[in-house]
Design a protein around this motif. Structure first.
Motif, PDB file in Angstrom:
ATOM      1  N   GLY A 117       0.829  -1.201   0.000  1.00  0.00           N
ATOM      2  CA  GLY A 117       0.000   0.000   0.000  1.00  0.00           C
ATOM      3  C   GLY A 117       0.861   1.248   0.000  1.00  0.00           C
ATOM      4  N   SER A 118       0.469   2.227   0.800  1.00  0.00           N
ATOM      5  CA  SER A 118       1.232   3.481   0.826  1.00  0.00           C
ATOM      6  C   SER A 118       2.380   3.410   1.822  1.00  0.00           C
ATOM      7  N   ASP A 119       2.538   2.269   2.477  1.00  0.00           N
ATOM      8  CA  ASP A 119       3.528   2.152   3.565  1.00  0.00           C
ATOM      9  C   ASP A 119       4.957   2.132   3.014  1.00  0.00           C
ATOM     10  N   GLY A 124      11.529  -3.535   8.084  1.00  0.00           N
ATOM     11  CA  GLY A 124      11.018  -4.810   8.598  1.00  0.00           C
ATOM     12  C   GLY A 124      11.112  -5.921   7.561  1.00  0.00           C
ATOM     13  N   ILE A 125      10.648  -5.656   6.354  1.00  0.00           N
ATOM     14  CA  ILE A 125      10.661  -6.716   5.331  1.00  0.00           C
ATOM     15  C   ILE A 125      12.100  -6.989   4.888  1.00  0.00           C
ATOM     16  N   ASP A 126      12.926  -5.932   4.837  1.00  0.00           N
ATOM     17  CA  ASP A 126      14.344  -6.147   4.507  1.00  0.00           C
ATOM     18  C   ASP A 126      15.008  -7.026   5.574  1.00  0.00           C
ATOM     19  N   ALA A 127      14.662  -6.783   6.821  1.00  0.00           N
ATOM     20  CA  ALA A 127      15.245  -7.564   7.925  1.00  0.00           C
ATOM     21  C   ALA A 127      14.929  -9.045   7.761  1.00  0.00           C
ATOM     22  N   MET A 128      13.732  -9.335   7.263  1.00  0.00           N
ATOM     23  CA  MET A 128      13.321 -10.731   7.098  1.00  0.00           C
ATOM     24  C   MET A 128      13.940 -11.366   5.860  1.00  0.00           C
ATOM     25  N   LEU A 129      14.043 -10.583   4.794  1.00  0.00           N
ATOM     26  CA  LEU A 129      14.383 -11.198   3.499  1.00  0.00           C
ATOM     27  C   LEU A 129      15.812 -10.985   3.023  1.00  0.00           C
ATOM     28  N   GLY A 133      20.040  -9.235   6.722  1.00  0.00           N
ATOM     29  CA  GLY A 133      19.231  -9.706   7.838  1.00  0.00           C
ATOM     30  C   GLY A 133      19.088  -8.725   8.972  1.00  0.00           C
ATOM     31  N   TYR A 134      19.125  -9.233  10.201  1.00  0.00           N
ATOM     32  CA  TYR A 134      18.770  -8.408  11.358  1.00  0.00           C
ATOM     33  C   TYR A 134      19.550  -8.883  12.574  1.00  0.00           C
ATOM     34  N   HIS A 135      20.252  -7.958  13.204  1.00  0.00           N
ATOM     35  CA  HIS A 135      21.013  -8.271  14.419  1.00  0.00           C
ATOM     36  C   HIS A 135      21.884  -9.511  14.248  1.00  0.00           C
ATOM     37  N   ILE A 172       3.488 -15.664   0.706  1.00  0.00           N
ATOM     38  CA  ILE A 172       3.500 -14.209   0.526  1.00  0.00           C
ATOM     39  C   ILE A 172       3.749 -13.596   1.900  1.00  0.00           C
ATOM     40  N   LEU A 173       4.692 -12.667   1.961  1.00  0.00           N
ATOM     41  CA  LEU A 173       5.069 -12.041   3.235  1.00  0.00           C
ATOM     42  C   LEU A 173       4.804 -10.545   3.157  1.00  0.00           C
ATOM     43  N   VAL A 174       4.004 -10.054   4.082  1.00  0.00           N
ATOM     44  CA  VAL A 174       3.608  -8.649   4.031  1.00  0.00           C
ATOM     45  C   VAL A 174       4.074  -7.922   5.281  1.00  0.00           C
ATOM     46  N   SER A 175       4.632  -6.737   5.074  1.00  0.00           N
ATOM     47  CA  SER A 175       5.015  -5.915   6.213  1.00  0.00           C
ATOM     48  C   SER A 175       4.133  -4.677   6.257  1.00  0.00           C
ATOM     49  N   GLN A 176       3.675  -4.349   7.461  1.00  0.00           N
ATOM     50  CA  GLN A 176       2.844  -3.152   7.650  1.00  0.00           C
ATOM     51  C   GLN A 176       3.276  -2.425   8.913  1.00  0.00           C
ATOM     52  N   ALA A 207       1.790 -14.742   5.489  1.00  0.00           N
ATOM     53  CA  ALA A 207       2.283 -14.287   6.797  1.00  0.00           C
ATOM     54  C   ALA A 207       2.508 -12.786   6.724  1.00  0.00           C
ATOM     55  N   CYS A 208       2.252 -12.131   7.845  1.00  0.00           N
ATOM     56  CA  CYS A 208       2.459 -10.684   7.868  1.00  0.00           C
ATOM     57  C   CYS A 208       3.205 -10.308   9.141  1.00  0.00           C
ATOM     58  N   GLY A 209       3.720  -9.073   9.141  1.00  0.00           N
ATOM     59  CA  GLY A 209       4.454  -8.630  10.319  1.00  0.00           C
ATOM     60  C   GLY A 209       4.499  -7.119  10.403  1.00  0.00           C
ATOM     61  N   GLY A 210       4.879  -6.648  11.579  1.00  0.00           N
ATOM     62  CA  GLY A 210       4.976  -5.211  11.817  1.00  0.00           C
ATOM     63  C   GLY A 210       4.864  -4.946  13.305  1.00  0.00           C
ATOM     64  N   PRO A 211       5.238  -3.733  13.723  1.00  0.00           N
ATOM     65  CA  PRO A 211       5.260  -3.454  15.156  1.00  0.00           C
ATOM     66  C   PRO A 211       3.907  -3.585  15.849  1.00  0.00           C
ATOM     67  N   ARG A 212       2.817  -3.352  15.121  1.00  0.00           N
ATOM     68  CA  ARG A 212       1.493  -3.467  15.748  1.00  0.00           C
ATOM     69  C   ARG A 212       0.718  -4.676  15.248  1.00  0.00           C
ATOM     70  N   VAL A 213       1.429  -5.583  14.614  1.00  0.00           N
ATOM     71  CA  VAL A 213       0.768  -6.800  14.141  1.00  0.00           C
ATOM     72  C   VAL A 213       0.949  -7.865  15.223  1.00  0.00           C
ATOM     73  N   PHE A 227       3.639 -11.710  12.885  1.00  0.00           N
ATOM     74  CA  PHE A 227       4.866 -11.552  13.671  1.00  0.00           C
ATOM     75  C   PHE A 227       5.039 -10.093  14.051  1.00  0.00           C
ATOM     76  N   SER A 228       5.615  -9.869  15.238  1.00  0.00           N
ATOM     77  CA  SER A 228       5.757  -8.481  15.677  1.00  0.00           C
ATOM     78  C   SER A 228       7.201  -8.157  16.034  1.00  0.00           C
ATOM     79  N   LYS A 229       7.370  -7.137  16.874  1.00  0.00           N
ATOM     80  CA  LYS A 229       8.704  -6.717  17.310  1.00  0.00           C
ATOM     81  C   LYS A 229       9.484  -7.920  17.837  1.00  0.00           C
TER      82      LYS A 229
HETATM   83  C1  B12 Z   1      12.622   4.705   9.895  1.00  0.00           C
HETATM   84  C2  B12 Z   1      11.216   5.264  10.031  1.00  0.00           C
HETATM   85  C3  B12 Z   1      10.676   5.938   8.928  1.00  0.00           C
HETATM   86  C4  B12 Z   1      11.424   6.081   7.613  1.00  0.00           C
HETATM   87  C5  B12 Z   1      11.240   4.757   6.829  1.00  0.00           C
HETATM   88  C6  B12 Z   1      12.442   4.466   5.935  1.00  0.00           C
HETATM   89  C7  B12 Z   1      12.417   3.068   5.418  1.00  0.00           C
HETATM   90  N1  B12 Z   1      13.066   2.897   4.307  1.00  0.00           N
HETATM   91  O1  B12 Z   1      11.847   2.149   5.973  1.00  0.00           O
HETATM   92  C8  B12 Z   1      10.661   7.300   6.983  1.00  0.00           C
HETATM   93  C9  B12 Z   1      11.375   8.573   7.363  1.00  0.00           C
HETATM   94  C10 B12 Z   1      10.508   7.259   5.473  1.00  0.00           C
HETATM   95  C11 B12 Z   1       9.324   7.241   7.718  1.00  0.00           C
HETATM   96  C12 B12 Z   1       8.179   7.820   7.242  1.00  0.00           C
HETATM   97  C13 B12 Z   1       6.989   7.869   7.963  1.00  0.00           C
HETATM   98  N2  B12 Z   1       6.781   7.412   9.207  1.00  0.00           N
HETATM   99 CO1  B12 Z   1       8.070   6.344  10.188  1.00  0.00          CO
HETATM  100  N3  B12 Z   1       9.270   5.579  11.390  1.00  0.00           N
HETATM  101  C14 B12 Z   1      10.480   5.122  11.248  1.00  0.00           C
HETATM  102  C15 B12 Z   1      10.991   4.583  12.596  1.00  0.00           C
HETATM  103  C16 B12 Z   1      11.937   5.630  13.185  1.00  0.00           C
HETATM  104  C17 B12 Z   1      11.716   3.231  12.563  1.00  0.00           C
HETATM  105  C18 B12 Z   1      10.980   2.088  11.867  1.00  0.00           C
HETATM  106  C19 B12 Z   1      11.942   0.938  11.677  1.00  0.00           C
HETATM  107  O2  B12 Z   1      12.653   0.878  10.695  1.00  0.00           O
HETATM  108  N4  B12 Z   1      12.028   0.011  12.669  1.00  0.00           N
HETATM  109  C20 B12 Z   1      12.991  -1.091  12.672  1.00  0.00           C
HETATM  110  C21 B12 Z   1      12.351  -2.377  12.123  1.00  0.00           C
HETATM  111  C22 B12 Z   1      13.397  -3.504  12.085  1.00  0.00           C
HETATM  112  O3  B12 Z   1      11.332  -2.743  12.990  1.00  0.00           O
HETATM  113  P1  B12 Z   1       9.910  -3.227  12.473  1.00  0.00           P
HETATM  114  O4  B12 Z   1       9.509  -2.498  11.261  1.00  0.00           O
HETATM  115  O5  B12 Z   1       8.974  -3.241  13.629  1.00  0.00           O
HETATM  116  O6  B12 Z   1      10.188  -4.726  12.005  1.00  0.00           O
HETATM  117  C23 B12 Z   1      10.329  -5.801  12.908  1.00  0.00           C
HETATM  118  C24 B12 Z   1       9.007  -6.476  13.282  1.00  0.00           C
HETATM  119  O7  B12 Z   1       7.890  -5.632  13.309  1.00  0.00           O
HETATM  120  C25 B12 Z   1       8.885  -7.591  12.297  1.00  0.00           C
HETATM  121  N5  B12 Z   1       8.352  -7.373  10.969  1.00  0.00           N
HETATM  122  C26 B12 Z   1       8.114  -6.242  10.272  1.00  0.00           C
HETATM  123  N6  B12 Z   1       7.628  -6.522   9.063  1.00  0.00           N
HETATM  124  C27 B12 Z   1       7.553  -7.857   8.958  1.00  0.00           C
HETATM  125  C28 B12 Z   1       7.100  -8.687   7.933  1.00  0.00           C
HETATM  126  C29 B12 Z   1       7.103 -10.057   8.101  1.00  0.00           C
HETATM  127  C30 B12 Z   1       6.616 -10.953   7.001  1.00  0.00           C
HETATM  128  C31 B12 Z   1       7.564 -10.615   9.326  1.00  0.00           C
HETATM  129  C32 B12 Z   1       7.583 -12.071   9.518  1.00  0.00           C
HETATM  130  C33 B12 Z   1       8.022  -9.792  10.355  1.00  0.00           C
HETATM  131  C34 B12 Z   1       8.007  -8.422  10.162  1.00  0.00           C
HETATM  132  O8  B12 Z   1      10.227  -8.006  12.170  1.00  0.00           O
HETATM  133  C35 B12 Z   1      11.091  -6.873  12.184  1.00  0.00           C
HETATM  134  C36 B12 Z   1      12.368  -7.271  12.877  1.00  0.00           C
HETATM  135  O9  B12 Z   1      12.128  -7.725  14.180  1.00  0.00           O
HETATM  136  C37 B12 Z   1       9.647   4.455  13.419  1.00  0.00           C
HETATM  137  C38 B12 Z   1       9.748   4.747  14.914  1.00  0.00           C
HETATM  138  C39 B12 Z   1      10.395   3.622  15.660  1.00  0.00           C
HETATM  139  N7  B12 Z   1      11.420   3.953  16.415  1.00  0.00           N
HETATM  140  O10 B12 Z   1       9.981   2.462  15.508  1.00  0.00           O
HETATM  141  C40 B12 Z   1       8.753   5.489  12.733  1.00  0.00           C
HETATM  142  C41 B12 Z   1       7.252   5.233  12.666  1.00  0.00           C
HETATM  143  C42 B12 Z   1       7.030   3.774  12.286  1.00  0.00           C
HETATM  144  N8  B12 Z   1       6.829   6.090  11.577  1.00  0.00           N
HETATM  145  C43 B12 Z   1       5.662   6.619  11.776  1.00  0.00           C
HETATM  146  C44 B12 Z   1       5.012   7.533  10.901  1.00  0.00           C
HETATM  147  C45 B12 Z   1       3.721   8.129  11.394  1.00  0.00           C
HETATM  148  C46 B12 Z   1       5.568   7.859   9.679  1.00  0.00           C
HETATM  149  C47 B12 Z   1       4.974   8.836   8.671  1.00  0.00           C
HETATM  150  C48 B12 Z   1       3.457   8.727   8.451  1.00  0.00           C
HETATM  151  C49 B12 Z   1       5.376  10.243   9.113  1.00  0.00           C
HETATM  152  C50 B12 Z   1       4.761  11.351   8.312  1.00  0.00           C
HETATM  153  N9  B12 Z   1       3.796  12.028   8.908  1.00  0.00           N
HETATM  154  O11 B12 Z   1       5.147  11.554   7.191  1.00  0.00           O
HETATM  155  C51 B12 Z   1       5.762   8.468   7.402  1.00  0.00           C
HETATM  156  C52 B12 Z   1       5.001   7.389   6.629  1.00  0.00           C
HETATM  157  C53 B12 Z   1       5.284   7.425   5.210  1.00  0.00           C
HETATM  158  C54 B12 Z   1       4.553   6.278   4.548  1.00  0.00           C
HETATM  159  N10 B12 Z   1       3.871   6.584   3.479  1.00  0.00           N
HETATM  160  O12 B12 Z   1       4.622   5.121   4.973  1.00  0.00           O
HETATM  161  C55 B12 Z   1       5.051   6.161  13.076  1.00  0.00           C
HETATM  162  C56 B12 Z   1       3.965   5.119  12.860  1.00  0.00           C
HETATM  163  C57 B12 Z   1       2.782   5.372  13.783  1.00  0.00           C
HETATM  164  C58 B12 Z   1       1.671   4.409  13.464  1.00  0.00           C
HETATM  165  N11 B12 Z   1       1.508   3.458  14.365  1.00  0.00           N
HETATM  166  O13 B12 Z   1       1.037   4.483  12.473  1.00  0.00           O
HETATM  167  C59 B12 Z   1       6.325   5.684  13.856  1.00  0.00           C
HETATM  168  C60 B12 Z   1       6.051   4.585  14.902  1.00  0.00           C
HETATM  169  C61 B12 Z   1       6.929   6.942  14.519  1.00  0.00           C
HETATM  170  C62 B12 Z   1       6.020   7.518  15.602  1.00  0.00           C
HETATM  171  N12 B12 Z   1       6.298   7.227  16.856  1.00  0.00           N
HETATM  172  O14 B12 Z   1       5.094   8.218  15.330  1.00  0.00           O
HETATM  173  N13 B12 Z   1       9.445   6.555   8.878  1.00  0.00           N
END
Ligand code: B12
Length: 251
Positions: A117-119, A124-129, A133-135, A172-176, A207-213, A227-229
């Motif tokens: 979508g617009s996300d 997150g998806i890079d970490a998985m695929l 990887g991740y850590h 299919i693996l989706v990140s949100q 399968a899907c993942g993300g911080p609030r999934v 899957f989540s954090k």
């Molecule tokens: C980096 C970042 C960005 C970067 C993204 C760059 C990029 N290439 O990814 C940029 C600057 C572009 C960005 C933009 C925005 N962001 Co941002 N961003 C972040 C930030 C700081 C880190 C996210 C991250 O990379 N985490 C690290 C990864 C490894 O963690 P993860 O995604 O949770 O993944 C793990 C698990 O969830 C899981 N997982 C994830 N996906 C999948 C998929 C599968 C299949 C599986 C199995 C597991 C899995 O495994 C991963 C490893 O353990 C967070 C705040 C934070 N500290 O978390 C805000 C945050 C996510 N962003 C937020 C927001 C609001 C935005 C914007 C809307 C801001 C704005 N007003 O413009 C835009 C959105 C743009 C859009 N259209 O999507 C909010 C989301 C709030 C919400 N709940 O909706 C956060 C939480 C910040 C906040 N506190 O407000 N952002």
């Protein structure tokens, strides 16, 4: 002697056991003022917190005030009654996964993933695929048993589904990440509907993942797992190889 935890009545811990103290933060759409502070205190009381305290508040912008508060939670949880939702699986190591896949699946496992979508959050998806990887844990690209396609971020569900069909994906693996206005629920649901409309749901693990999934949410939306954090690629890989092996065994 330190007091022991009563697992039948668990309350939050801050300063000392059983104090029940919770820190909460929120923003009220009212101007920064003493009246705003009073509103926050009253609201915390209505939320059920005892002895609420404002420890910090500040103007965010005109007409909005941000609060950090403490309060005593009066509810407790019987931890002994709780069970996981069946997802506390024993994860295999990368080597164990490779061996298991070779023995039980016996061919390359094809996975296609994206942040949809617009996300735009791709980490997150890079970490998985991705190989990196991740850590210190390889992404699935680094596994012998997996063939991976990472389509990146802001990928329309239709493109992800089309790619999955084109390459004969097993999963299919989706990140949100963005959950504002429940956008993730919309995107996740749409993908399941598309896979079903293509008549492919039975062939593909979703399968899907993300911080609030959560696994619960994922199941509710029609996925096989969520899957989540704290997820590492070998967690996902363990799930996929086990699920696929049971499907292969079932014919
Ligand atoms: C980096 C970042 C960005 C970067 C993204 C760059 C990029 N290439 O990814 C940029 C600057 C572009 C960005 C933009 C925005 N962001 Co941002 N961003 C972040 C930030 C700081 C880190 C996210 C991250 O990379 N985490 C690290 C990864 C490894 O963690 P993860 O995604 O949770 O993944 C793990 C698990 O969830 C899981 N997982 C994830 N996906 C999948 C998929 C599968 C299949 C599986 C199995 C597991 C899995 O495994 C991963 C490893 O353990 C967070 C705040 C934070 N500290 O978390 C805000 C945050 C996510 N962003 C937020 C927001 C609001 C935005 C914007 C809307 C801001 C704005 N007003 O413009 C835009 C959105 C743009 C859009 N259209 O999507 C909010 C989301 C709030 C919400 N709940 O909706 C956060 C939480 C910040 C906040 N506190 O407000 N952002």
């Amino acid at each position: 002697m330190p007091r022991s935890v009563d697992l039948t009545a668990v309350v939050p811990y801050a300063d000392h056991l059983d104090d029940g103290l919770v820190q909460l933060s929120f923003t009220l759409p009212v101007p920064y003022s003493l009246a705003a502070r009073k509103a926050a205190l009253e609201l915390a009381g209505k939320m059920g917190f005892e002895d609420p305290e404002v420890v910090h508040y500040q103007q965010l912008t005109d007409g909005y005030t941000y609060f950090v508060m403490y309060g005593r939670c009066v509810q407790s949880i019987d931890f002994t009654e709780l069970q996981g939702d069946g997802f506390d699986i024993e994860y295999m190591s990368e080597e164990e996964i490779e061996r298991f896949a070779e023995e039980q699946v016996g061919r390359a496992i094809v996975v296609v993933g994206a942040s949809t979508g617009s996300d735009t959050h791709s980490v997150g998806i890079d970490a998985m695929l991705n190989l990196k990887g991740y850590h210190g844990h390889h992404g699935l690209e680094g596994y012998r048993s997996f063939r991976t396609y990472n389509l990146g971020s802001q990928v329309p569900n239709s493109v992800l589904v089309a790619k999955a069909i084109e390459v004969g994906a097993d999963a299919i693996l989706v990140s949100q990440t963005v959950t504002q206005q429940n956008l993730h629920v919309h995107n996740l649901t749409e993908l399941v509907e598309m896979v079903e409309a293509e008549g492919r749901r039975g062939e593909m693990i979703l399968a899907c993942g993300g911080p609030r999934v959560s696994n619960e949410l994922a199941k509710e939306l029609g996925y096989d797992a969520g899957f989540s954090k704290g997820t590492y690629p070998h967690h996902l890989a363990t799930f996929i190889v086990r699920e696929l092996a049971s499907r292969v065994a079932a014919g």
